[in-house]
Design an enzyme around this catalytic site. Structure first.
Site, mmCIF file in Angstrom:
data_model
loop_
_atom_site.group_PDB
_atom_site.id
_atom_site.type_symbol
_atom_site.label_atom_id
_atom_site.label_comp_id
_atom_site.label_asym_id
_atom_site.label_seq_id
_atom_site.Cartn_x
_atom_site.Cartn_y
_atom_site.Cartn_z
ATOM 1 N NE ARG A 17 -3.428 -2.440 0.040
ATOM 2 C CZ ARG A 17 -2.852 -3.439 -0.630
ATOM 3 N NH1 ARG A 17 -1.781 -3.223 -1.402
ATOM 4 N NH2 ARG A 17 -3.339 -4.643 -0.595
ATOM 5 C CB CYS A 35 -8.261 -0.774 5.177
ATOM 6 S SG CYS A 35 -9.095 -2.364 5.059
ATOM 7 C CD GLU A 65 -4.651 0.883 3.234
ATOM 8 O OE1 GLU A 65 -4.427 -0.104 3.975
ATOM 9 O OE2 GLU A 65 -5.383 0.830 2.236
HETATM 10 C C1 LIG Z 1 -15.394 0.850 -0.130
HETATM 11 C C2 LIG Z 1 -13.899 0.921 -0.360
HETATM 12 C C3 LIG Z 1 -13.186 -0.244 -0.612
HETATM 13 C C4 LIG Z 1 -11.792 -0.184 -0.819
HETATM 14 N N1 LIG Z 1 -11.114 -1.353 -1.056
HETATM 15 C C5 LIG Z 1 -9.769 -1.292 -1.299
HETATM 16 C C6 LIG Z 1 -9.031 -2.498 -1.577
HETATM 17 O O1 LIG Z 1 -9.574 -3.591 -1.667
HETATM 18 N N2 LIG Z 1 -7.685 -2.389 -1.786
HETATM 19 C C7 LIG Z 1 -7.039 -1.176 -1.743
HETATM 20 O O2 LIG Z 1 -5.811 -1.132 -1.944
HETATM 21 N N3 LIG Z 1 -7.712 -0.035 -1.461
HETATM 22 C C8 LIG Z 1 -9.049 -0.060 -1.245
HETATM 23 N N4 LIG Z 1 -9.724 1.103 -0.960
HETATM 24 C C9 LIG Z 1 -8.988 2.365 -0.833
HETATM 25 C C10 LIG Z 1 -8.896 3.199 -2.136
HETATM 26 O O3 LIG Z 1 -9.965 2.882 -2.987
HETATM 27 C C11 LIG Z 1 -7.588 2.965 -2.893
HETATM 28 O O4 LIG Z 1 -6.478 3.321 -2.103
HETATM 29 C C12 LIG Z 1 -7.561 3.774 -4.194
HETATM 30 O O5 LIG Z 1 -6.551 3.262 -5.019
HETATM 31 C C13 LIG Z 1 -7.321 5.278 -3.987
HETATM 32 O O6 LIG Z 1 -7.501 5.910 -5.258
HETATM 33 P P1 LIG Z 1 -8.107 7.377 -5.371
HETATM 34 O O7 LIG Z 1 -8.042 7.771 -6.807
HETATM 35 O O8 LIG Z 1 -9.435 7.468 -4.731
HETATM 36 O O9 LIG Z 1 -7.008 8.204 -4.554
HETATM 37 P P2 LIG Z 1 -7.260 9.442 -3.578
HETATM 38 O O10 LIG Z 1 -7.975 8.977 -2.359
HETATM 39 O O11 LIG Z 1 -7.832 10.591 -4.319
HETATM 40 O O12 LIG Z 1 -5.745 9.779 -3.198
HETATM 41 C C14 LIG Z 1 -4.943 8.874 -2.473
HETATM 42 C C15 LIG Z 1 -3.495 9.354 -2.532
HETATM 43 O O13 LIG Z 1 -3.033 9.251 -3.880
HETATM 44 C C16 LIG Z 1 -2.567 10.527 -4.349
HETATM 45 N N5 LIG Z 1 -2.905 10.598 -5.779
HETATM 46 C C17 LIG Z 1 -4.088 10.352 -6.378
HETATM 47 N N6 LIG Z 1 -3.972 10.466 -7.716
HETATM 48 C C18 LIG Z 1 -2.680 10.830 -7.964
HETATM 49 C C19 LIG Z 1 -1.929 11.122 -9.140
HETATM 50 N N7 LIG Z 1 -2.457 11.073 -10.367
HETATM 51 N N8 LIG Z 1 -0.606 11.460 -8.995
HETATM 52 C C20 LIG Z 1 -0.041 11.520 -7.783
HETATM 53 N N9 LIG Z 1 -0.696 11.267 -6.629
HETATM 54 C C21 LIG Z 1 -2.000 10.935 -6.724
HETATM 55 C C22 LIG Z 1 -3.302 11.559 -3.517
HETATM 56 O O14 LIG Z 1 -2.575 12.782 -3.484
HETATM 57 C C23 LIG Z 1 -3.348 10.846 -2.163
HETATM 58 O O15 LIG Z 1 -2.121 11.003 -1.501
HETATM 59 C C24 LIG Z 1 -11.119 1.070 -0.759
HETATM 60 C C25 LIG Z 1 -11.859 2.240 -0.530
HETATM 61 C C26 LIG Z 1 -13.233 2.183 -0.345
HETATM 62 C C27 LIG Z 1 -14.001 3.459 -0.113
#
Ligand SMILES: Cc1cc2nc3c(=O)[nH]c(=O)nc-3n(C[C@H](O)[C@H](O)[C@H](O)COP(=O)(O)OP(=O)(O)OC[C@H]3O[C@@H](n4cnc5c(N)ncnc54)[C@H](O)[C@@H]3O)c2cc1C
Length: 281
Positions: A159, A207, A277
Protein backbone atom coordinates in the site's frame (compact mmCIF):
# COMPACT_ATOMS: atom_id res chain seq x y z
CA UNK A 1 -6.73 25.03 -17.59
CA UNK A 2 -9.78 25.55 -15.40
CA UNK A 3 -9.18 27.28 -12.06
CA UNK A 4 -11.91 27.32 -9.43
CA UNK A 5 -11.83 29.21 -6.11
CA UNK A 6 -13.14 27.88 -2.77
CA UNK A 7 -14.14 24.53 -4.24
CA UNK A 8 -15.91 22.18 -1.75
CA UNK A 9 -13.93 18.95 -1.41
CA UNK A 10 -16.41 16.85 0.63
CA UNK A 11 -18.52 15.86 -2.44
CA UNK A 12 -15.29 14.74 -4.13
CA UNK A 13 -14.40 12.20 -1.41
CA UNK A 14 -16.04 8.91 -0.45
CA UNK A 15 -16.28 9.93 3.24
CA UNK A 16 -18.12 13.15 2.19
CA UNK A 17 -16.41 15.24 4.86
CA UNK A 18 -13.92 18.11 4.91
CA UNK A 19 -13.56 21.74 3.89
CA UNK A 20 -12.76 23.58 0.68
CA UNK A 21 -9.75 24.08 -1.58
CA UNK A 22 -8.80 27.74 -1.89
CA UNK A 23 -7.43 27.06 -5.41
CA UNK A 24 -8.70 24.07 -7.45
CA UNK A 25 -6.85 23.39 -10.71
CA UNK A 26 -8.25 21.21 -13.51
CA UNK A 27 -5.60 20.95 -16.25
CA UNK A 28 -6.83 20.03 -19.72
CA UNK A 29 -3.42 19.09 -21.19
CA UNK A 30 -0.51 17.27 -19.53
CA UNK A 31 1.78 20.30 -20.06
CA UNK A 32 -0.51 22.41 -17.83
CA UNK A 33 0.34 20.34 -14.74
CA UNK A 34 3.86 21.82 -14.35
CA UNK A 35 2.28 25.26 -14.87
CA UNK A 36 -0.08 24.74 -11.91
CA UNK A 37 2.87 23.49 -9.87
CA UNK A 38 5.02 26.52 -10.59
CA UNK A 39 2.08 28.89 -9.92
CA UNK A 40 1.67 27.33 -6.46
CA UNK A 41 5.42 27.30 -5.80
CA UNK A 42 5.56 31.04 -6.58
CA UNK A 43 2.67 31.74 -4.19
CA UNK A 44 4.06 29.39 -1.48
CA UNK A 45 0.98 27.11 -1.63
CA UNK A 46 1.25 23.37 -1.04
CA UNK A 47 -0.38 21.63 -4.03
CA UNK A 48 -2.07 18.25 -3.46
CA UNK A 49 -3.26 15.80 -6.10
CA UNK A 50 -6.83 14.51 -5.91
CA UNK A 51 -7.87 11.20 -7.46
CA UNK A 52 -11.25 9.67 -6.62
CA UNK A 53 -10.92 10.74 -2.97
CA UNK A 54 -11.57 7.18 -1.79
CA UNK A 55 -8.57 6.95 0.53
CA UNK A 56 -8.58 10.48 1.79
CA UNK A 57 -9.60 12.47 4.87
CA UNK A 58 -9.83 16.20 4.16
CA UNK A 59 -9.76 18.22 7.39
CA UNK A 60 -12.68 20.56 8.13
CA UNK A 61 -10.35 23.57 7.54
CA UNK A 62 -9.76 22.42 3.93
CA UNK A 63 -6.48 23.05 2.14
CA UNK A 64 -4.83 25.74 0.02
CA UNK A 65 -4.43 24.15 -3.43
CA UNK A 66 -5.65 20.97 -5.14
CA UNK A 67 -4.98 19.56 -8.61
CA UNK A 68 -7.64 17.32 -10.16
CA UNK A 69 -6.80 15.07 -13.12
CA UNK A 70 -10.47 14.50 -13.96
CA UNK A 71 -9.91 15.57 -17.62
CA UNK A 72 -7.28 12.82 -18.13
CA UNK A 73 -9.52 9.76 -18.45
CA UNK A 74 -8.48 8.06 -21.68
CA UNK A 75 -7.82 4.29 -21.65
CA UNK A 76 -6.69 1.94 -24.40
CA UNK A 77 -5.74 -1.73 -24.60
CA UNK A 78 -4.57 -4.41 -26.96
CA UNK A 79 -4.09 -8.02 -25.84
CA UNK A 80 -2.24 -8.08 -22.52
CA UNK A 81 -1.07 -4.44 -22.97
CA UNK A 82 -3.03 -1.44 -21.74
CA UNK A 83 -2.56 2.28 -21.20
CA UNK A 84 -4.60 4.52 -18.92
CA UNK A 85 -4.51 8.16 -17.99
CA UNK A 86 -4.32 8.84 -14.26
CA UNK A 87 -7.82 10.31 -13.90
CA UNK A 88 -9.57 7.29 -15.44
CA UNK A 89 -11.95 5.37 -13.20
CA UNK A 90 -10.03 2.39 -11.82
CA UNK A 91 -13.03 -0.01 -11.63
CA UNK A 92 -14.00 0.85 -15.25
CA UNK A 93 -10.39 0.30 -16.40
CA UNK A 94 -10.21 -3.05 -14.56
CA UNK A 95 -13.47 -4.15 -16.19
CA UNK A 96 -12.15 -3.16 -19.62
CA UNK A 97 -8.86 -5.09 -19.27
CA UNK A 98 -10.72 -8.09 -17.84
CA UNK A 99 -12.96 -8.00 -20.95
CA UNK A 100 -9.71 -8.03 -22.99
CA UNK A 101 -8.74 -11.29 -21.18
CA UNK A 102 -5.87 -9.63 -19.27
CA UNK A 103 -4.80 -12.20 -16.68
CA UNK A 104 -4.12 -10.84 -13.17
CA UNK A 105 -6.74 -8.09 -13.49
CA UNK A 106 -9.18 -10.17 -11.44
CA UNK A 107 -7.08 -9.39 -8.32
CA UNK A 108 -7.94 -5.69 -8.75
CA UNK A 109 -11.73 -6.08 -8.71
CA UNK A 110 -13.82 -4.03 -6.30
CA UNK A 111 -11.34 -1.17 -5.66
CA UNK A 112 -12.85 2.31 -6.17
CA UNK A 113 -10.98 5.48 -7.18
CA UNK A 114 -8.76 6.40 -10.13
CA UNK A 115 -5.83 4.77 -11.90
CA UNK A 116 -3.43 7.42 -10.49
CA UNK A 117 -4.59 6.92 -6.90
CA UNK A 118 -4.38 3.13 -7.26
CA UNK A 119 -0.79 3.43 -8.45
CA UNK A 120 0.42 5.76 -5.69
CA UNK A 121 -1.19 3.52 -3.07
CA UNK A 122 -0.18 0.28 -4.86
CA UNK A 123 -3.80 -0.74 -4.38
CA UNK A 124 -4.70 -4.40 -4.14
CA UNK A 125 -5.52 -7.16 -1.71
CA UNK A 126 -4.86 -10.80 -0.86
CA UNK A 127 -4.79 -11.78 -4.53
CA UNK A 128 -2.41 -9.19 -5.99
CA UNK A 129 -1.48 -5.51 -6.33
CA UNK A 130 -1.55 -3.03 -9.22
CA UNK A 131 2.25 -2.48 -9.16
CA UNK A 132 2.84 -6.03 -10.42
CA UNK A 133 1.40 -5.10 -13.82
CA UNK A 134 3.06 -1.70 -14.39
CA UNK A 135 5.59 -1.27 -17.22
CA UNK A 136 6.10 2.50 -17.35
CA UNK A 137 4.71 5.59 -15.67
CA UNK A 138 4.57 9.06 -17.18
CA UNK A 139 4.71 11.60 -14.38
CA UNK A 140 5.77 15.08 -13.36
CA UNK A 141 8.74 15.38 -11.01
CA UNK A 142 8.54 17.89 -8.11
CA UNK A 143 10.78 20.26 -10.14
CA UNK A 144 8.22 20.25 -13.02
CA UNK A 145 10.01 17.93 -15.48
CA UNK A 146 7.76 15.43 -17.29
CA UNK A 147 9.56 12.06 -17.20
CA UNK A 148 8.86 8.37 -17.90
CA UNK A 149 9.83 5.90 -15.18
CA UNK A 150 10.29 2.15 -15.54
CA UNK A 151 8.55 -0.09 -13.03
CA UNK A 152 11.77 -0.60 -11.00
CA UNK A 153 11.98 3.13 -10.29
CA UNK A 154 8.46 3.23 -8.77
CA UNK A 155 9.32 1.45 -5.49
CA UNK A 156 6.04 -0.48 -5.18
CA UNK A 157 5.49 -2.02 -1.73
CA UNK A 158 2.56 -2.84 0.62
CA UNK A 159 0.00 0.00 0.00
CA UNK A 160 2.80 2.42 -0.84
CA UNK A 161 5.21 3.49 -3.58
CA UNK A 162 7.89 6.08 -4.36
CA UNK A 163 5.41 7.91 -6.60
CA UNK A 164 3.73 10.00 -3.93
CA UNK A 165 5.82 13.17 -4.44
CA UNK A 166 5.21 13.07 -8.18
CA UNK A 167 2.08 13.72 -10.26
CA UNK A 168 1.16 10.64 -12.27
CA UNK A 169 -0.17 11.43 -15.75
CA UNK A 170 -0.51 8.04 -17.44
CA UNK A 171 0.52 4.41 -17.02
CA UNK A 172 1.46 1.55 -19.36
CA UNK A 173 0.53 -1.91 -18.11
CA UNK A 174 1.35 -5.44 -19.13
CA UNK A 175 -0.91 -8.24 -17.90
CA UNK A 176 -0.59 -11.94 -18.69
CA UNK A 177 -2.52 -13.74 -21.44
CA UNK A 178 -5.63 -15.03 -19.65
CA UNK A 179 -8.95 -16.74 -20.27
CA UNK A 180 -11.89 -14.32 -20.19
CA UNK A 181 -14.33 -16.78 -18.60
CA UNK A 182 -11.86 -17.78 -15.88
CA UNK A 183 -11.04 -14.12 -15.14
CA UNK A 184 -14.74 -13.20 -14.89
CA UNK A 185 -15.52 -16.06 -12.58
CA UNK A 186 -12.49 -15.28 -10.29
CA UNK A 187 -13.61 -11.63 -10.24
CA UNK A 188 -17.12 -12.58 -9.16
CA UNK A 189 -15.65 -14.78 -6.43
CA UNK A 190 -13.38 -11.98 -5.10
CA UNK A 191 -16.17 -9.36 -5.15
CA UNK A 192 -18.63 -11.73 -3.44
CA UNK A 193 -16.09 -12.36 -0.65
CA UNK A 194 -15.50 -8.61 -0.26
CA UNK A 195 -19.25 -7.90 -0.08
CA UNK A 196 -19.60 -10.49 2.66
CA UNK A 197 -16.77 -9.14 4.83
CA UNK A 198 -16.67 -5.37 4.15
CA UNK A 199 -19.28 -2.56 4.41
CA UNK A 200 -18.99 -1.51 0.75
CA UNK A 201 -22.15 0.58 0.54
CA UNK A 202 -21.76 3.16 3.29
CA UNK A 203 -19.63 6.32 3.30
CA UNK A 204 -16.10 5.12 4.11
CA UNK A 205 -12.52 5.32 2.83
CA UNK A 206 -11.85 1.59 2.86
CA UNK A 207 -9.26 0.36 5.40
CA UNK A 208 -8.14 3.24 7.60
CA UNK A 209 -5.07 1.55 9.15
CA UNK A 210 -2.24 -0.45 7.59
CA UNK A 211 -1.94 -4.04 8.74
CA UNK A 212 0.99 -4.25 11.19
CA UNK A 213 3.56 -6.99 10.39
CA UNK A 214 1.99 -10.42 11.01
CA UNK A 215 -1.39 -9.05 12.18
CA UNK A 216 -4.67 -7.69 10.80
CA UNK A 217 -5.53 -4.16 11.98
CA UNK A 218 -9.29 -4.93 11.81
CA UNK A 219 -8.93 -7.96 14.09
CA UNK A 220 -6.87 -5.98 16.67
CA UNK A 221 -9.52 -3.22 16.76
CA UNK A 222 -12.30 -5.81 17.07
CA UNK A 223 -10.47 -7.60 19.92
CA UNK A 224 -10.28 -4.27 21.76
CA UNK A 225 -14.09 -4.15 21.68
CA UNK A 226 -14.23 -1.15 19.37
CA UNK A 227 -16.81 -2.33 16.81
CA UNK A 228 -19.72 0.13 16.93
CA UNK A 229 -17.70 2.77 18.87
CA UNK A 230 -18.81 6.27 17.93
CA UNK A 231 -17.70 9.93 17.99
CA UNK A 232 -20.45 12.24 16.71
CA UNK A 233 -21.51 10.81 13.33
CA UNK A 234 -18.37 8.65 12.92
CA UNK A 235 -18.69 4.94 13.77
CA UNK A 236 -16.36 1.90 13.72
CA UNK A 237 -18.08 -0.52 11.33
CA UNK A 238 -19.69 -3.53 12.94
CA UNK A 239 -18.95 -5.51 9.75
CA UNK A 240 -15.19 -4.81 9.47
CA UNK A 241 -13.47 -2.90 12.29
CA UNK A 242 -10.83 -1.35 9.99
CA UNK A 243 -13.60 0.64 8.22
CA UNK A 244 -14.79 3.85 9.91
CA UNK A 245 -18.16 4.99 8.59
CA UNK A 246 -19.68 8.44 8.21
CA UNK A 247 -23.12 7.40 9.40
CA UNK A 248 -24.79 10.66 10.36
CA UNK A 249 -23.17 13.77 8.92
CA UNK A 250 -19.86 13.24 10.67
CA UNK A 251 -17.26 15.99 10.48
CA UNK A 252 -13.63 15.31 9.64
CA UNK A 253 -12.98 16.18 13.30
CA UNK A 254 -15.29 13.32 14.42
CA UNK A 255 -13.41 10.86 12.21
CA UNK A 256 -9.99 12.09 13.42
CA UNK A 257 -11.08 11.85 17.06
CA UNK A 258 -12.32 8.28 16.52
CA UNK A 259 -9.06 7.38 14.74
CA UNK A 260 -7.06 8.65 17.74
CA UNK A 261 -9.27 6.73 20.20
CA UNK A 262 -8.73 3.51 18.24
CA UNK A 263 -4.95 4.08 18.05
CA UNK A 264 -4.71 4.82 21.79
CA UNK A 265 -6.78 1.77 22.79
CA UNK A 266 -4.83 -0.64 20.55
CA UNK A 267 -1.50 0.78 21.80
CA UNK A 268 -2.55 0.50 25.49
CA UNK A 269 -4.09 -2.95 25.35
CA UNK A 270 -2.03 -4.67 22.61
CA UNK A 271 1.21 -2.63 22.49
CA UNK A 272 0.80 -2.05 18.72
CA UNK A 273 1.07 1.34 16.97
CA UNK A 274 -1.50 1.40 14.17
CA UNK A 275 -0.25 3.47 11.22
CA UNK A 276 -2.66 5.23 8.88
CA UNK A 277 -3.27 3.82 5.39
CA UNK A 278 -5.49 6.77 4.46
CA UNK A 279 -4.00 10.17 3.67
CA UNK A 280 -5.00 13.16 5.83
CA UNK A 281 -5.04 16.60 4.16
C1 LIG B 1 -15.39 0.85 -0.13
C2 LIG B 1 -13.90 0.92 -0.36
C3 LIG B 1 -13.19 -0.24 -0.61
C4 LIG B 1 -11.79 -0.18 -0.82
N1 LIG B 1 -11.11 -1.35 -1.06
C5 LIG B 1 -9.77 -1.29 -1.30
C6 LIG B 1 -9.03 -2.50 -1.58
O1 LIG B 1 -9.57 -3.59 -1.67
N2 LIG B 1 -7.69 -2.39 -1.79
C7 LIG B 1 -7.04 -1.18 -1.74
O2 LIG B 1 -5.81 -1.13 -1.94
N3 LIG B 1 -7.71 -0.04 -1.46
C8 LIG B 1 -9.05 -0.06 -1.25
N4 LIG B 1 -9.72 1.10 -0.96
C9 LIG B 1 -8.99 2.36 -0.83
C10 LIG B 1 -8.90 3.20 -2.14
O3 LIG B 1 -9.97 2.88 -2.99
C11 LIG B 1 -7.59 2.96 -2.89
O4 LIG B 1 -6.48 3.32 -2.10
C12 LIG B 1 -7.56 3.77 -4.19
O5 LIG B 1 -6.55 3.26 -5.02
C13 LIG B 1 -7.32 5.28 -3.99
O6 LIG B 1 -7.50 5.91 -5.26
P1 LIG B 1 -8.11 7.38 -5.37
O7 LIG B 1 -8.04 7.77 -6.81
O8 LIG B 1 -9.44 7.47 -4.73
O9 LIG B 1 -7.01 8.20 -4.55
P2 LIG B 1 -7.26 9.44 -3.58
O10 LIG B 1 -7.98 8.98 -2.36
O11 LIG B 1 -7.83 10.59 -4.32
O12 LIG B 1 -5.74 9.78 -3.20
C14 LIG B 1 -4.94 8.87 -2.47
C15 LIG B 1 -3.49 9.35 -2.53
O13 LIG B 1 -3.03 9.25 -3.88
C16 LIG B 1 -2.57 10.53 -4.35
N5 LIG B 1 -2.90 10.60 -5.78
C17 LIG B 1 -4.09 10.35 -6.38
N6 LIG B 1 -3.97 10.47 -7.72
C18 LIG B 1 -2.68 10.83 -7.96
C19 LIG B 1 -1.93 11.12 -9.14
N7 LIG B 1 -2.46 11.07 -10.37
N8 LIG B 1 -0.61 11.46 -9.00
C20 LIG B 1 -0.04 11.52 -7.78
N9 LIG B 1 -0.70 11.27 -6.63
C21 LIG B 1 -2.00 10.93 -6.72
C22 LIG B 1 -3.30 11.56 -3.52
O14 LIG B 1 -2.58 12.78 -3.48
C23 LIG B 1 -3.35 10.85 -2.16
O15 LIG B 1 -2.12 11.00 -1.50
C24 LIG B 1 -11.12 1.07 -0.76
C25 LIG B 1 -11.86 2.24 -0.53
C26 LIG B 1 -13.23 2.18 -0.35
C27 LIG B 1 -14.00 3.46 -0.11
Amino acid sequence: MILKRDEPLAPRTSWKVGGRAEYFFIPERHEEVPQAMSYCRAKGLELRVLGGGTNLLVRDEGCPAVLSLEKFRHTDGYGPFARAEAGASFPAFVKKVADNACGGSEALAGIPGTVGGALVMNAGGHHGEIGEFVRRVKCVEPDGRIVTLDRDACGFRYRDSDLKHRVILSVDFEFTEGDRAVIRSRMREIVTKKRASQPLHGRSAGCVFRNPPGAAAGRLIDECGFKGARVGGAVVSTVHANFLMNEADASAGDLLALIHQVQNRVRESRGVDLELEIKVW
